[in-house]
Design a protein around this motif. Structure first.
Motif, PDB file in Angstrom:
ATOM      1  N   TYR A   1      34.331 -87.947 -30.716  1.00  0.00           N
ATOM      2  CA  TYR A   1      35.626 -88.626 -30.740  1.00  0.00           C
ATOM      3  C   TYR A   1      35.498 -90.082 -30.288  1.00  0.00           C
ATOM      4  N   ASN A   2      34.806 -90.293 -29.191  1.00  0.00           N
ATOM      5  CA  ASN A   2      34.677 -91.649 -28.654  1.00  0.00           C
ATOM      6  C   ASN A   2      33.802 -92.539 -29.527  1.00  0.00           C
ATOM      7  N   LYS A   3      32.834 -91.938 -30.184  1.00  0.00           N
ATOM      8  CA  LYS A   3      31.877 -92.717 -30.965  1.00  0.00           C
ATOM      9  C   LYS A   3      32.397 -93.076 -32.351  1.00  0.00           C
ATOM     10  N   ALA A   4      33.180 -92.212 -32.970  1.00  0.00           N
ATOM     11  CA  ALA A   4      33.579 -92.384 -34.370  1.00  0.00           C
ATOM     12  C   ALA A   4      34.310 -93.701 -34.585  1.00  0.00           C
ATOM     13  N   ALA A   5      34.000 -94.352 -35.707  1.00  0.00           N
ATOM     14  CA  ALA A   5      34.633 -95.624 -36.059  1.00  0.00           C
ATOM     15  C   ALA A   5      36.055 -95.445 -36.560  1.00  0.00           C
ATOM     16  N   SER A   6      36.473 -94.228 -36.855  1.00  0.00           N
ATOM     17  CA  SER A   6      37.799 -93.977 -37.404  1.00  0.00           C
ATOM     18  C   SER A   6      38.894 -94.562 -36.527  1.00  0.00           C
ATOM     19  N   THR A   7      39.848 -95.194 -37.169  1.00  0.00           N
ATOM     20  CA  THR A   7      41.028 -95.683 -36.446  1.00  0.00           C
ATOM     21  C   THR A   7      42.141 -94.647 -36.423  1.00  0.00           C
ATOM     22  N   ASN A   8      41.903 -93.527 -37.077  1.00  0.00           N
ATOM     23  CA  ASN A   8      42.876 -92.438 -37.120  1.00  0.00           C
ATOM     24  C   ASN A   8      42.157 -91.173 -36.662  1.00  0.00           C
ATOM     25  N   LYS A   9      42.172 -90.937 -35.371  1.00  0.00           N
ATOM     26  CA  LYS A   9      41.443 -89.787 -34.846  1.00  0.00           C
ATOM     27  C   LYS A   9      42.246 -89.131 -33.724  1.00  0.00           C
ATOM     28  N   LYS A  10      42.029 -87.824 -33.608  1.00  0.00           N
ATOM     29  CA  LYS A  10      42.796 -87.042 -32.648  1.00  0.00           C
ATOM     30  C   LYS A  10      41.903 -86.009 -31.987  1.00  0.00           C
ATOM     31  N   MET A  11      42.083 -85.827 -30.702  1.00  0.00           N
ATOM     32  CA  MET A  11      41.410 -84.781 -29.949  1.00  0.00           C
ATOM     33  C   MET A  11      42.435 -83.741 -29.524  1.00  0.00           C
ATOM     34  N   HIS A  12      42.106 -82.452 -29.742  1.00  0.00           N
ATOM     35  CA  HIS A  12      42.993 -81.379 -29.279  1.00  0.00           C
ATOM     36  C   HIS A  12      42.171 -80.408 -28.443  1.00  0.00           C
ATOM     37  N   ILE A  13      42.666 -80.104 -27.251  1.00  0.00           N
ATOM     38  CA  ILE A  13      41.991 -79.184 -26.334  1.00  0.00           C
ATOM     39  C   ILE A  13      42.778 -77.880 -26.280  1.00  0.00           C
ATOM     40  N   VAL A  14      42.125 -76.777 -26.622  1.00  0.00           N
ATOM     41  CA  VAL A  14      42.748 -75.457 -26.559  1.00  0.00           C
ATOM     42  C   VAL A  14      42.573 -74.925 -25.142  1.00  0.00           C
ATOM     43  N   LYS A  15      43.652 -74.829 -24.417  1.00  0.00           N
ATOM     44  CA  LYS A  15      43.605 -74.429 -23.008  1.00  0.00           C
ATOM     45  C   LYS A  15      43.204 -72.960 -22.879  1.00  0.00           C
ATOM     46  N   GLY A  16      42.308 -72.711 -21.945  1.00  0.00           N
ATOM     47  CA  GLY A  16      41.897 -71.339 -21.647  1.00  0.00           C
ATOM     48  C   GLY A  16      40.941 -70.728 -22.647  1.00  0.00           C
ATOM     49  N   ALA A  17      40.450 -71.522 -23.595  1.00  0.00           N
ATOM     50  CA  ALA A  17      39.575 -70.994 -24.650  1.00  0.00           C
ATOM     51  C   ALA A  17      38.135 -71.406 -24.402  1.00  0.00           C
ATOM     52  N   ASN A  18      37.227 -70.451 -24.516  1.00  0.00           N
ATOM     53  CA  ASN A  18      35.814 -70.808 -24.475  1.00  0.00           C
ATOM     54  C   ASN A  18      35.307 -71.045 -25.898  1.00  0.00           C
ATOM     55  N   HIS A  19      34.053 -71.404 -26.000  1.00  0.00           N
ATOM     56  CA  HIS A  19      33.444 -71.753 -27.289  1.00  0.00           C
ATOM     57  C   HIS A  19      33.677 -70.656 -28.335  1.00  0.00           C
ATOM     58  N   TYR A  20      33.387 -69.413 -27.975  1.00  0.00           N
ATOM     59  CA  TYR A  20      33.439 -68.333 -28.958  1.00  0.00           C
ATOM     60  C   TYR A  20      34.834 -67.768 -29.183  1.00  0.00           C
ATOM     61  N   ASP A  21      35.773 -68.055 -28.286  1.00  0.00           N
ATOM     62  CA  ASP A  21      37.160 -67.716 -28.589  1.00  0.00           C
ATOM     63  C   ASP A  21      37.598 -68.411 -29.879  1.00  0.00           C
ATOM     64  N   LEU A  22      37.077 -69.625 -30.095  1.00  0.00           N
ATOM     65  CA  LEU A  22      37.474 -70.404 -31.272  1.00  0.00           C
ATOM     66  C   LEU A  22      36.700 -70.005 -32.523  1.00  0.00           C
ATOM     67  N   TYR A  23      35.864 -68.994 -32.428  1.00  0.00           N
ATOM     68  CA  TYR A  23      35.243 -68.381 -33.604  1.00  0.00           C
ATOM     69  C   TYR A  23      36.192 -67.398 -34.274  1.00  0.00           C
ATOM     70  N   ASP A  24      36.875 -66.564 -33.437  1.00  0.00           N
ATOM     71  CA  ASP A  24      37.585 -65.455 -34.071  1.00  0.00           C
ATOM     72  C   ASP A  24      38.769 -64.902 -33.292  1.00  0.00           C
ATOM     73  N   GLN A  25      38.988 -65.339 -32.062  1.00  0.00           N
ATOM     74  CA  GLN A  25      40.067 -64.741 -31.278  1.00  0.00           C
ATOM     75  C   GLN A  25      41.416 -65.293 -31.749  1.00  0.00           C
ATOM     76  N   PRO A  26      42.371 -64.415 -32.075  1.00  0.00           N
ATOM     77  CA  PRO A  26      43.595 -64.851 -32.755  1.00  0.00           C
ATOM     78  C   PRO A  26      44.362 -65.961 -32.053  1.00  0.00           C
ATOM     79  N   GLN A  27      44.528 -65.861 -30.735  1.00  0.00           N
ATOM     80  CA  GLN A  27      45.324 -66.875 -30.061  1.00  0.00           C
ATOM     81  C   GLN A  27      44.669 -68.253 -30.173  1.00  0.00           C
TER      82      GLN A  27
END
Length: 301
Positions: A258-284
């Motif tokens: 995020y910090n490195k990209a030259a894009s002037t249109n960029k967004k960071m979203h943090i999923v609270k309470g989620a670990n790496h593998y929750d974002l593989y397949d856990q529904p919430q």
């Protein structure tokens, strides 16, 4: 879903093409290339996201990396970052041959190492109009931090041995069970979650066989997924991470990209309470990620 294939060099890359409900081949649709993690295959988390994106009016393509899964190429189980990035370019080539794809509305998203590969492809591949990463990692960074010179010496010795008739050395990406990890004294959060996802009924697939050609390590160590992003990663960018930080480094890598990209249109979203593998397949966790991905791609594709 339709089984498809396209060429990279002389071999076939196997893919699944996902279609929206009430698909009409006389119309043109925005499309998204979905890139799987290291050791993964198209039927796992990349396919999960592809299906969900297709349910929201995108054409989505998930595919097996060259040398892995149902894709061709030799030697088997090679993890070659340069070829994985070329797979992504070849996926775009394939999409542009389909009459129902709008060539000006092609995006990419990737999970874990697939996020790093997707970002790297977008640095030079301007047919991508928008890029998203979900717990994207600069996978080579992790390998460079773990005795890289020693590993390079070992790869050199192994290549010499194989050139002189020794069988190829194939290791596991991760231990095959939590019990095996415990015996090895490996109890780190992301590693245990990886075992739970890849080596249990939760997410395992017979084509994701936990095999890594050892000589891949020199290619992994020398590859920087975010190289020149500060100059050439200009497309709209969405970076999604979880805030339960583990050893695989996706939280740190997400902020790095995020910090490195030259894009002037960029967004960071943090999923609270989620670990790496929750974002593989856990529904919430995945539904929260999709709640960011879908409007992002609708806006930019």
């Amino acid at each position: 879903m339709e089984r498809v294939s396209f060429k990279n060099n002389t071999w076939d890359v196997a893919g699944h093409l996902y279609f929206p409900e009430n698909f009409d081949d006389s119309k043109q649709y925005p499309s998204i290339v979905c890139v799987h993690p290291g050791s993964s295959v198209k039927e796992q988390t990349a396919g999960l996201y592809a299906r969900q994106l297709a349910e929201n009016r995108f054409i989505a393509l998930a595919f097996d990396a060259s040398f892995q899964g149902e894709s061709g190429g030799e030697p088997r189980y090679l993890e070659d970052p340069a070829t994985r990035v070329e797979d992504i370019r070849c996926a775009i080539d394939y999409l542009t041959t389909l009459s129902f794809i709008d060539n000006e509305r092609i995006g990419a998203m990737g999970v874990c190492a697939g996020g790093g590969y997707a970002a790297n492809a977008a640095i030079s591949e301007k047919r991508f109009k928008a890029i998203a990463t979900v717990i994207g990692t600069n996978a080579s960074r992790a390998f460079r931090e773990a005795n890289p010179v020693e590993t390079l010496h070992a790869v050199a010795q192994q290549r010499t041995a194989e050139a002189n008739g020794t069988e190829k050395l194939i290791n596991n990406w991760i231990p095959n069970s939590a019990e095996e990890a415990e015996k090895l004294g490996l109890q780190e959060l992301d590693l245990l979650e990886a075992i739970d996802y890849y080596r249990t009924p939760r997410g395992q697939h017979p084509n994701s066989c936990n095999k890594l050609l050892f000589t891949s390590m020199s290619k992994l160590i020398m590859f920087d997924a975010f190289h020149l992003a500060e100059y050439f990663l200009t497309q709209p960018l969405l970076v999604i991470v979880g805030d339960k930080v583990g050893g695989f480094g996706s939280y740190r890598d997400g902020f790095d990209l995020y910090n490195k990209a030259a894009s002037t249109n960029k967004k960071m979203h943090i999923v609270k309470g989620a670990n790496h593998y929750d974002l593989y397949d856990q529904p919430q966790a995945t539904q929260e990620a999709l709640a960011q991905l879908i409007p992002f791609f609708r806006e930019h594709l």
